[in-house]
Design a protein around this motif. Structure first.
Motif: not given
Length: 115
Positions: A29-35, A12-21, A23-25
């Protein structure tokens, strides 16, 4: 935050590291980051977001009404960025140790041998 982060928190923190998002986004992003390994359910995600807000690691930076429902957008705080960077350093040290050990041939193999 000095203890090891749980993987969902790290993601979750990684998903927010490059831009605000919102909840659904964040869930996407978490799904994508975790493959595809980590699929956060809505209740789990919002519980985690509330906890991270209380801990000061993220903040609500915007709120809008979409289809009659409030949509909050979350962003990493400076403290959250520091905690994420500290966890990245911890993981890097661990990864380096694992890589070194795997690259070093075992001096005496004991596979399947117990004394």
């Amino acid at each position: 935050m000095t203890e090891r982060m749980q993987e969902p928190t790290l993601l979750v923190l990684t998903a927010l590291a490059d831009s605000p998002r919102h909840g659904y986004a964040i869930m996407q992003e978490v799904q994508e980051l975790s493959g595809g390994r980590v699929n956060l359910r809505t209740g789990t995600l919002y519980g985690a977001l509330d906890r991270l807000v209380r801990q000061g690691l993220i903040t609500t930076c915007a709120q809008e009404i979409v289809h009659g429902r409030a949509r909050r957008t979350y962003a990493l705080t400076p403290e959250g960025r520091d905690a994420l960077a500290a966890e990245a350093r911890r993981l890097r040290v661990t990864l380096h140790a694992v890589t070194d050990r795997l690259a070093t041939p075992a001096s005496h193999a004991t596979v399947g041998t117990f004394a």
